[in-house]
Design an enzyme around this catalytic site. Structure first.
Site, short mmCIF file in Angstrom:
data_model
loop_
_atom_site.label_atom_id
_atom_site.label_comp_id
_atom_site.label_asym_id
_atom_site.label_seq_id
_atom_site.Cartn_x
_atom_site.Cartn_y
_atom_site.Cartn_z
N TYR A 12 16.45 12.41 -26.22
CA TYR A 12 15.19 12.20 -26.94
C TYR A 12 14.21 11.36 -26.12
CZ TYR A 12 17.04 14.27 -31.17
OH TYR A 12 17.55 15.16 -32.08
N THR A 89 23.01 4.08 -25.97
CA THR A 89 23.68 2.77 -25.97
C THR A 89 24.12 2.42 -27.40
OG1 THR A 89 21.46 1.81 -26.13
CG2 THR A 89 22.52 1.76 -23.96
N VAL A 160 9.62 5.31 -28.35
CA VAL A 160 9.43 6.64 -28.93
C VAL A 160 10.11 6.74 -30.30
CG1 VAL A 160 9.36 7.78 -26.69
CG2 VAL A 160 11.54 7.62 -27.90
N LYS A 211 12.56 -5.68 -27.54
CA LYS A 211 12.96 -4.35 -28.04
C LYS A 211 13.91 -4.45 -29.22
CE LYS A 211 13.39 -0.33 -28.90
NZ LYS A 211 12.29 0.52 -29.38
N ASN A 215 13.09 -3.56 -33.60
CA ASN A 215 13.86 -2.69 -34.49
C ASN A 215 14.62 -3.46 -35.56
OD1 ASN A 215 12.91 -0.37 -33.47
ND2 ASN A 215 14.68 0.14 -32.24
N ARG A 218 12.21 -4.18 -38.31
CA ARG A 218 11.97 -3.02 -39.19
C ARG A 218 13.15 -2.81 -40.15
NH1 ARG A 218 8.49 1.36 -39.43
NH2 ARG A 218 9.44 3.38 -39.72
N CYS A 265 18.67 4.31 -33.28
CA CYS A 265 18.22 2.95 -32.96
C CYS A 265 18.37 1.92 -34.09
CB CYS A 265 16.78 3.01 -32.50
SG CYS A 265 16.59 4.02 -31.02
#
Ligand SMILES: NC(=O)c1ccc[n+]([C@@H]2O[C@H](COP(=O)([O-])OP(=O)(O)OC[C@H]3O[C@@H](n4cnc5c(N)ncnc54)[C@H](O)[C@@H]3O)[C@@H](O)[C@H]2O)c1
Length: 433
Positions: A12, A89, A160, A211, A215, A218, A265
């Site tokens: 992706y 990962t 992304v 990073k 996430n 969120r 993710c």
């Protein structure tokens, strides 16, 4: 000047990145360990299904122009000016540690093949300190070169998401973490070719934390919305109305609740962030949030079970159609899909579960049907797990005729409760009391 770019891991992330650099005139080679994916790409066929604006067309174009090729052979790293690592990962929740097998093997192969002067960038999401404790040592040991002296090393995490792969790469800002100023400058030079958004230079550790934090943040926000949804169900009101009104207050931006959080993710990045401080601190809020989000598919299945109970029926032996198997609307991405939790909970209660998804082709152990009407024919309940556009356009009268028992459970606020009730359905929705 960059000329030859190698992308390791064409999934992706890797595919759109490769396509964008190739479209800007660079000679790009994508490496994958899976021969089938390589063959598809070399034929000009995009292996990513679902609604991915412009990606299949652009991939076909750059393959025809010979600006992009794909291979399983790492020797292409020898002539690469930049090597971008985009392998998966995941996180092993049982062992409570990241599963870096793919990353380690990619790094080893890159280290064995790269040349002096290369810029190596990890785009994969990694736990804080991984660049320093894992990435750098593997590359240095296998290449017999020194990071910062013989080659440059950076971490440029991706932003992304399926459905917006090209758009996000082109338009969102990026964090360019480099081990020294020269690396950061080279990263800015490289990414300026494909990114219109701002590029922010920083160190690798800060990039890793940024990073995983974006996430984790969120996931916590969604968990909060899910908790309010559960409260609203108990109080007999509609969480979506509550959310709309809450968000009228200044500085409030309550997230959407729903049937669960999936994807590669979000379910793991708060765990990667926590792992970064293993042994020195135990983060609590993000782990509580993770656990709450993990419960939402089970809760959605319980809404189905209760819909039968409250109407004097039992879910046992009933035909339940799970509508939507991908974790995200209009996508084929099934990684960590909440649909699995819904299916398993219903099956454990003896329900006969059938599954429909317009985008997902296959999934181990689950039969995915493409014909919606056939799938729901004679069903005792429909449970909507994914808000695919096809579902938003459904004709309720037709649905009712096809079903045996008119029960709808809505995990994504696809339907208006009053309208569905008017048509004679029993309706339950996440967050709708
Ligand atoms: N998918 C997203 O929306 C997204 C968003 C932001 C960040 N990320 C991060 O980007 C990374 C990649 O995610 P993805 O969704 O593209 O994963 P993916 O599973 O779609 O793609 C990874 C690809 O790498 C290949 N691969 C694995 N090991 C390899 C090796 N040693 N050599 C060659 N190829 C190898 C796999 O076959 C696979 O095709 C992850 O760290 C993820 O957390 C993903």
């Amino acid at each position: 000047m960059f000329k030859n770019i190698v992308i390791v891991g064409t999934g992706y992330v890797g595919i759109p990145v490769a396509v964008m650099f190739a479209n800007k005139g660079f000679n790009v080679v994508g490496i994958n360990r899976t021969k089938e994916k390589i063959d598809l790409i070399n034929k000009g066929i995009c292996p990513i299904e679902g609604d991915e604006p412009n990606l299949p067309e652009l991939l076909e174009k750059v393959i025809k122009e010979k600006k992009l090729t794909a291979t399983t052979d790492y020797s292409v790293c020898k002539t690469a000016d930049a090597i971008l690592i985009c392998v998966e990962t995941p996180f092993d929740s049982d062992k409570w540690e990241p599963k870096y097998d793919s990353l380690k093997s990619a790094l080893k192969s890159v280290g064995e093949n790269m040349s002096k002067g290369a810029l190596v960038i990890v785009e994969s999401t990694i736990a804080p300190t991984t660049m320093d404790t894992l990435v750098k040592p593997i590359l240095e040991n296998t290449s017999k070169m020194k990071a910062g002296v013989d080659f440059l090393l950076g971490n440029c995490p991706e932003r992304v998401m399926p459905g917006k792969l090209l758009y996000n790469i082109e338009n969102l800002s990026r964090v360019c973490g480099g081990i020294n100023k020269e690396t950061q400058d080279r990263m800015l030079e490289l990414y300026a070719n494909i990114v219109k958004g701002e590029l922010y230079p920083t160190d690798c550790l800060t990039a890793e934390v940024v990073k995983t934090t974006e996430n984790a943040y969120r996931d916590v926000e969604i968990a909060f919305a899910n908790e309010v949804a559960l409260i609203c169900e108990k109080l007999g009101i509609n969480v979506y109305e509550v959310r709309e009104l809450v968000n009228k207050a200044p500085y409030r931006n309550m997230h959407l609740p729903g049937a669960g959080v999936g994807g590669h993710c979000l379910p793991k990045d708060s765990l990667l962030l926590s792992y970064g401080v293993k042994g020195i601190m135990t983060p609590e809020l993000m782990i509580l949030s993770r656990n709450l989000n993990k419960q939402m598919p089970i809760h959605t299945a319980e809404l189905v079970i209760n819909a039968f109970k409250e109407n004097g029926m039992d879910v046992k032996s009933k035909k339940i159609a799970v509508c939507g198997f991908a974790y995200l609307e209009n996508s084929d991405d099934t990684r960590n899909t909440p649909a699995m939790g819904v299916i398993e909970t219903l099956k454990a209660k003896g329900a006969k579960v059938v599954v429909h998804d317009p985008f997902v082709k296959n999934y181990p152990g689950v039969e995915i049907n493409k014909d919606f009407e056939k799938t729901i024919e004679g069903a005792d309940a429909l449970v909507f797990v994914t808000a695919h556009n096809d579902y938003k356009a459904l004709n309720l009268d037709k649905l009712k005729k096809l079903m045996k028992t008119p029960i709808i459970v809505d995990g994504r606020n696809i339907f208006n409760k009053e309208k569905v009730n008017e048509k004679g359905f029993i309706y339950k929705g996440v967050g709708k009391g």
